[in-house]
Motif scaffolding. Structure first.
Motif, PDB file in Angstrom:
ATOM      1  N   THR A  15       0.211  45.178  38.662  1.00 50.63           N
ATOM      2  CA  THR A  15      -0.864  44.609  37.855  1.00 50.63           C
ATOM      3  C   THR A  15      -0.798  43.087  37.878  1.00 50.63           C
ATOM      4  O   THR A  15       0.183  42.490  38.338  1.00 50.63           O
ATOM      5  CB  THR A  15      -0.752  45.087  36.405  1.00 50.63           C
ATOM      6  N   ASP A  16      -1.847  42.453  37.354  1.00 46.31           N
ATOM      7  CA  ASP A  16      -1.859  40.989  37.288  1.00 46.31           C
ATOM      8  C   ASP A  16      -0.713  40.472  36.426  1.00 46.31           C
ATOM      9  O   ASP A  16      -0.073  39.474  36.767  1.00 46.31           O
ATOM     10  CB  ASP A  16      -3.193  40.502  36.719  1.00 46.31           C
ATOM     11  N   GLU A  17      -0.451  41.141  35.304  1.00 38.99           N
ATOM     12  CA  GLU A  17       0.640  40.687  34.439  1.00 38.99           C
ATOM     13  C   GLU A  17       1.985  40.857  35.130  1.00 38.99           C
ATOM     14  O   GLU A  17       2.859  39.997  35.009  1.00 38.99           O
ATOM     15  CB  GLU A  17       0.644  41.452  33.110  1.00 38.99           C
ATOM     16  N   ALA A  18       2.146  41.947  35.860  1.00 37.62           N
ATOM     17  CA  ALA A  18       3.393  42.156  36.594  1.00 37.62           C
ATOM     18  C   ALA A  18       3.595  41.047  37.619  1.00 37.62           C
ATOM     19  O   ALA A  18       4.698  40.509  37.769  1.00 37.62           O
ATOM     20  CB  ALA A  18       3.383  43.523  37.268  1.00 37.62           C
ATOM     21  N   THR A  19       2.534  40.693  38.323  1.00 37.05           N
ATOM     22  CA  THR A  19       2.635  39.614  39.310  1.00 37.05           C
ATOM     23  C   THR A  19       2.977  38.295  38.637  1.00 37.05           C
ATOM     24  O   THR A  19       3.781  37.508  39.151  1.00 37.05           O
ATOM     25  CB  THR A  19       1.304  39.475  40.067  1.00 37.05           C
ATOM     26  N   GLU A  20       2.403  38.054  37.476  1.00 39.23           N
ATOM     27  CA  GLU A  20       2.659  36.816  36.736  1.00 39.23           C
ATOM     28  C   GLU A  20       4.117  36.705  36.295  1.00 39.23           C
ATOM     29  O   GLU A  20       4.670  35.604  36.201  1.00 39.23           O
ATOM     30  CB  GLU A  20       1.736  36.764  35.515  1.00 39.23           C
ATOM     31  N   LEU A  21       4.769  37.843  36.063  1.00 40.77           N
ATOM     32  CA  LEU A  21       6.150  37.839  35.563  1.00 40.77           C
ATOM     33  C   LEU A  21       7.191  37.760  36.676  1.00 40.77           C
ATOM     34  O   LEU A  21       8.389  37.637  36.393  1.00 40.77           O
ATOM     35  CB  LEU A  21       6.404  39.100  34.732  1.00 40.77           C
ATOM     36  N   ARG A  22       6.755  37.817  37.924  1.00 36.49           N
ATOM     37  CA  ARG A  22       7.724  37.714  39.020  1.00 36.49           C
ATOM     38  C   ARG A  22       8.497  36.396  38.924  1.00 36.49           C
ATOM     39  O   ARG A  22       7.926  35.344  38.652  1.00 36.49           O
ATOM     40  CB  ARG A  22       7.028  37.784  40.385  1.00 36.49           C
ATOM     41  N   GLY A  23       9.810  36.478  39.157  1.00 35.48           N
ATOM     42  CA  GLY A  23      10.625  35.275  39.200  1.00 35.48           C
ATOM     43  C   GLY A  23      10.969  34.674  37.850  1.00 35.48           C
ATOM     44  O   GLY A  23      11.485  33.551  37.793  1.00 35.48           O
ATOM     45  N   GLN A  24      10.719  35.407  36.767  1.00 37.81           N
ATOM     46  CA  GLN A  24      11.007  34.861  35.443  1.00 37.81           C
ATOM     47  C   GLN A  24      12.225  35.492  34.774  1.00 37.81           C
ATOM     48  O   GLN A  24      12.802  34.912  33.854  1.00 37.81           O
ATOM     49  CB  GLN A  24       9.791  35.032  34.533  1.00 37.81           C
ATOM     50  N   ALA A  25      12.628  36.670  35.206  1.00 39.18           N
ATOM     51  CA  ALA A  25      13.679  37.402  34.503  1.00 39.18           C
ATOM     52  C   ALA A  25      15.044  36.720  34.598  1.00 39.18           C
ATOM     53  O   ALA A  25      15.788  36.649  33.615  1.00 39.18           O
ATOM     54  CB  ALA A  25      13.775  38.825  35.045  1.00 39.18           C
ATOM     55  N   ALA A  26      15.401  36.235  35.771  1.00 34.77           N
ATOM     56  CA  ALA A  26      16.747  35.695  35.974  1.00 34.77           C
ATOM     57  C   ALA A  26      16.995  34.463  35.116  1.00 34.77           C
ATOM     58  O   ALA A  26      18.045  34.348  34.464  1.00 34.77           O
ATOM     59  CB  ALA A  26      16.960  35.370  37.449  1.00 34.77           C
ATOM     60  N   LEU A  27      16.062  33.531  35.117  1.00 35.11           N
ATOM     61  CA  LEU A  27      16.228  32.327  34.302  1.00 35.11           C
ATOM     62  C   LEU A  27      16.239  32.684  32.818  1.00 35.11           C
ATOM     63  O   LEU A  27      17.029  32.134  32.049  1.00 35.11           O
ATOM     64  CB  LEU A  27      15.116  31.326  34.606  1.00 35.11           C
ATOM     65  N   ALA A  28      15.370  33.608  32.415  1.00 28.50           N
ATOM     66  CA  ALA A  28      15.334  34.016  31.017  1.00 28.50           C
ATOM     67  C   ALA A  28      16.665  34.627  30.597  1.00 28.50           C
ATOM     68  O   ALA A  28      17.193  34.340  29.508  1.00 28.50           O
ATOM     69  CB  ALA A  28      14.194  35.013  30.789  1.00 28.50           C
ATOM     70  N   ASN A  29      17.227  35.462  31.449  1.00 26.99           N
ATOM     71  CA  ASN A  29      18.503  36.118  31.146  1.00 26.99           C
ATOM     72  C   ASN A  29      19.613  35.083  30.970  1.00 26.99           C
ATOM     73  O   ASN A  29      20.395  35.137  30.011  1.00 26.99           O
ATOM     74  CB  ASN A  29      18.853  37.073  32.284  1.00 26.99           C
ATOM     75  N   ALA A  30      19.687  34.130  31.899  1.00 25.24           N
ATOM     76  CA  ALA A  30      20.725  33.108  31.827  1.00 25.24           C
ATOM     77  C   ALA A  30      20.544  32.226  30.599  1.00 25.24           C
ATOM     78  O   ALA A  30      21.530  31.837  29.937  1.00 25.24           O
ATOM     79  CB  ALA A  30      20.721  32.270  33.098  1.00 25.24           C
TER      80      ALA A  30
END
Length: 375
Positions: free
Chosen positions: A220-235
């Motif tokens: 989905t568009d939201e899924a595409t928008e969230l790409r590349g955000q998890a790792a920095l958020a986790n750290a």
């Protein structure tokens, strides 16, 4: 032009190299990176050693001597890796002395096949500590559940520890607790806490690799928008927990007794997706008291064109939490992601170790036969 590496160190980040080889030691490459690129530490792992020992002939002389003595592959592997790490400790010793033991550290990992055996991990850590015999050594212990008591026991025994393969925030909480337990036990036995050190190695980029693959399946568009955000958020959320730890009464009591905090270390900081900037897992995770261990290519990329923002962690806590809230609503199971990454990480290091041991056994047999023909 400002030097991005100087900017990182000024902002409180220690720059370590995630690589080691006999060739790097013999050629002076490591010493050059220390002198010119502000490298103040080195990390290793089984995959790094597997690559080093299967490239070129830098290990030939020592392998010939081991073969002549009939040394088995497992013991030969220990001899080869501890030789390199001991030499690297000597290269970094001045950094260790100048920083009063904060930096100048070199890490060597226990046999990854022992990750789920507490007693064997402790015994292996003690053996490596004795074999390398340098005060600026770190013993790397995986953060699997069975590794947590080993972390505590090693610190209590006076062994400095690099806790590796951390992916989840809950596991990081457990690692910090194991660190505190170990330091408290060391204090009770009268050890000088100022000589003990520890880092907690959070693996960064692999989280994006796994989460992005799941987001791509959603599509989905939201899924595409969230790409590349998890790792920095986790750290970033991990660093928030670190700040909470060093403000706690439990830590303050240890600090008053001379202890130093267990610093967060960002590992797996090379960019796996070419669509992302090759410096993102460095310049976007800068804060006081952190370590970033980089492959040489990432180090040179940061030196060449890294742009360090004013604040890349503390100003983003709320945004980081929102990233995980959105991922959860999309059906991304955080616990499943991090457990998969931990299992895969341990398995990958085990495979590298087994592969290297098998290759080494073949090389030792061939070297011994060649020496025999010459006698």
């Amino acid at each position: 032009m400002a030097d991005p590496l100087v900017e990182l160190t000024t902002r409180g980040m220690s720059i370590w190299l995630d690589d080691l080889s006999r060739e790097r030691l013999v050629s002076g490459s490591l010493a050059d990176l220390v002198a010119r690129y502000h490298v103040t530490g080195v990390t290793t792992n089984p995959t790094i050693f597997a690559k080093a020992m299967t490239s070129g002939d830098a290990y030939h002389t020592q392998m010939s001597a081991l073969a002549a003595r009939g040394v088995e592959a497992a013991e030969a592997l220990r001899a080869l890796t501890t030789f390199d790490v001991r030499a690297a400790c000597d290269v970094l010793r001045r950094v260790y002395d100048v920083t009063d033991g904060v930096d100048g550290r070199v890490s060597i990992e226990v046999d990854p096949r022992l990750a789920h055996d507490t007693d064997a991990t402790i015994a292996e850590a003690q053996a490596l500590w004795w074999l390398v015999d340098r005060p600026n050594l770190f013993i790397k212990i995986p953060a699997a559940r069975q590794g947590l008591p080993a972390i505590t026991a090693c610190l209590a025994d006076g062994i400095s520890v690099n806790v590796t393969l951390i992916f989840s925030l809950s596991r990081y909480d457990a690692v910090m607790n194991a660190f505190l337990d170990g330091m408290e036990r060391a204090r009770l036995t009268g050890r000088d806490l100022s000589t003990l050190a520890s880092v907690a190695s959070f693996f960064v980029s692999r989280l994006d690799t796994e989460v992005d693959a799941r987001l791509d399946k959603i599509g989905t568009d939201e899924a595409t928008e969230l790409r590349g955000q998890a790792a920095l958020a986790n750290a970033r959320l991990a660093y928030q927990r670190y700040e909470q730890l060093i403000a706690s009464p439990r830590w303050r009591a240890l600090e008053a007794a001379g202890a130093r905090p267990q610093r967060p270390l960002w590992a797996s900081t090379s960019t796996k997706d070419p669509a992302y900037p090759d410096t993102r897992y460095v310049v976007d995770l800068v804060a006081p008291g952190v370590v970033n261990t980089m492959p040489e290519a990432t180090l040179r990329a940061v030196a060449g064109h890294g742009q360090v923002p004013p604040d890349s962690i503390a100003d983003h806590y709320e945004q980081a939490q929102q990233v995980f809230d959105r991922l959860r609503r999309l059906g991304i199971d955080y616990d499943d992601v991090v457990q998969r990454l931990e299992d895969d990480g341990v398995a990958a290091f085990e495979a590298s170790w087994d592969r290297l041991r098998e290759q080494l056994a073949t090389t030792l047999r061939a070297t011994d036969r060649g020496a025999g023909h010459g006698r």
